[in-house]
Every structure is written in C-alpha cells, then in structure tokens.
Design a protein around this motif. Structure first.
Motif, short mmCIF file in Angstrom:
data_model
loop_
_atom_site.label_atom_id
_atom_site.label_comp_id
_atom_site.label_asym_id
_atom_site.label_seq_id
_atom_site.Cartn_x
_atom_site.Cartn_y
_atom_site.Cartn_z
N LYS A 1 -38.96 -39.00 -16.53
CA LYS A 1 -39.67 -39.32 -15.14
C LYS A 1 -38.94 -40.76 -14.87
O LYS A 1 -39.76 -41.54 -14.37
CB LYS A 1 -41.09 -39.18 -15.12
N LEU A 2 -37.81 -40.99 -14.89
CA LEU A 2 -37.06 -42.26 -14.48
C LEU A 2 -36.70 -42.29 -13.14
O LEU A 2 -36.43 -41.19 -12.50
CB LEU A 2 -36.02 -42.65 -15.52
N ASN A 3 -36.33 -43.34 -12.69
CA ASN A 3 -35.83 -43.55 -11.33
C ASN A 3 -34.33 -43.61 -11.52
O ASN A 3 -33.82 -44.18 -12.60
CB ASN A 3 -36.69 -44.97 -10.68
N LEU B 1 -30.60 -35.73 -17.73
CA LEU B 1 -31.81 -35.36 -18.75
C LEU B 1 -32.87 -36.27 -18.89
O LEU B 1 -34.33 -36.12 -18.97
CB LEU B 1 -31.24 -34.87 -20.03
N MET B 2 -32.42 -37.57 -19.21
CA MET B 2 -33.27 -38.63 -19.34
C MET B 2 -34.13 -38.91 -18.09
O MET B 2 -35.54 -39.01 -18.41
CB MET B 2 -32.42 -40.11 -19.69
N SER C 1 -28.73 -45.54 -13.86
CA SER C 1 -27.21 -45.37 -13.11
C SER C 1 -26.13 -45.77 -13.96
O SER C 1 -24.99 -45.67 -13.75
CB SER C 1 -27.53 -46.89 -12.17
N PHE C 2 -26.20 -46.46 -15.09
CA PHE C 2 -25.17 -46.56 -15.85
C PHE C 2 -24.53 -45.26 -16.36
O PHE C 2 -23.37 -45.08 -16.14
CB PHE C 2 -25.64 -47.41 -17.32
N LEU D 1 -30.15 -47.96 -24.52
CA LEU D 1 -29.39 -49.02 -23.94
C LEU D 1 -29.01 -50.33 -24.84
O LEU D 1 -27.92 -50.73 -24.51
CB LEU D 1 -30.14 -49.43 -22.76
N LYS D 2 -30.12 -50.55 -25.76
CA LYS D 2 -29.68 -51.67 -26.62
C LYS D 2 -28.53 -51.60 -27.38
O LYS D 2 -27.80 -52.49 -27.62
CB LYS D 2 -30.81 -52.11 -27.41
#
Length: 177
Positions: free
Chosen positions: A116-118, A110-111, A123-124, A1-2
């Motif tokens: 195991k993300l929310n 995939l991410m 959302s991006f 993201l950075k």
C-alpha cells in the motif's frame, strides 16, 4: 532500497571507467558507454527520494554498505572496466538493463499494491521499467558495431553470464552486510 543504492552508485562509475579505457578507434562504442553513464548517474537520487518518502532517515541509506552480493558484483565490474577495451561489459549492461526493462516496473507495482505504497515511494522501479527500454535499445545498437567479432561476442556472453549470477547473488544477500 538500501541494498540497491550502493550498486546503483557504482554502476555509473564502472561504466565511466570502462569508457575511459576504450580506445579512440572504437569511438562509437566509447560514446555509447559515456551516453549510458550519463543516464545512470543520478539514479541513486531517485532511490534516496523513495527512501525518504517511506519515512526513513536519508543518512541511513547514504551511510549504508554493500551487501555481500553487491560487493562481489561491483568488484567484478570494476575489475572488468579497468582492463583495456572492456567491450565485454556490454554483456553486463545487457543483463542489468534487461532486468530493469522486464522486471523493475513489475516489482514496483507489486510492492506498491502489496505494501500500500504511494507513487513517490516506488518511482525508482517504475522509472526504470520505462527508461531501461530505451537503454536496452541503445545497447542493441552497440552490439551491432562492425568491430564486434565472434571472439568479442564470446567475451560479452561470458560477462553477461557472470553478471547474471552476481546480480542474483546480490538479491539473495539482501540485508546481509
């Protein structure tokens, strides 16, 4: 993201600069660029929200710098956008929106699954998988402008090829500041 944030911020700026350099007799194309930059303008905020949702400090992403590939990509885009009638940047937008349309939601899924993300952490990517479909359709309409002849088409293709290579370099250089 950075790494992505820096390029996303620059995107709306080089599109705006390009629009300002398009002659009024190409009003429809100028308007297409302006419309596109308006939709891109706040995308970086989604990245920031995802970053914070991951438990990261907002200042880390806000004070980040471009990786080597992002630097090359942005410099090329601003150089092209500063020229008179930079219609060839339709090729750049075609590549970038095409990547978003075809890969952003896939990468996000995939991410999300593997890490195991929310939803609020990816959302991006999920948004761009849908929104870039509409952006891509608008670009296709712009590419059908009656003033786009074979000479302009060749420039659009060259800019698309250059953008694709630089976009790939940006991804290869993740974390290399």
């Amino acid at each position: 993201l950075k790494d992505l944030r820096q390029q996303v911020i620059d995107r709306s700026q080089w599109i705006s600069r390009a629009a300002s350099n398009i002659d009024i007799d190409l009003f429809e194309l100028r308007f297409a660029f302006i419309k596109h930059t308006a939709t891109e303008h706040k995308a970086y905020q989604m990245l920031e929200r995802n970053f914070v949702a991951l438990g990261e400090d907002i200042e880390v992403i806000r004070t980040g710098e471009k990786n080597i590939g992002s630097l090359a990509l942005s410099n090329f885009m601003f150089q092209q956008a500063s020229r008179p009638n930079p219609i060839d940047l339709l090729g750049a937008m075609f590549i970038i929106e095409g990547i978003g349309k075809r890969l952003a939601a896939y990468w996000g899924a995939l991410m999300k699954d593997q890490l195991k993300l929310n939803d609020d952490q990816v959302s991006f990517f999920m948004y761009h998988g849908v929104a870039d479909e509409n952006h891509f359709h608008n670009l296709e309409q712009a590419l059908n402008h009656p003033r786009l002849n074979m000479d302009v088409a060749k420039k659009i293709v060259k800019t698309a090829k250059t953008t694709a290579k630089l976009y790939r370099l940006q991804l290869e250089e993740l974390g290399n500041y």
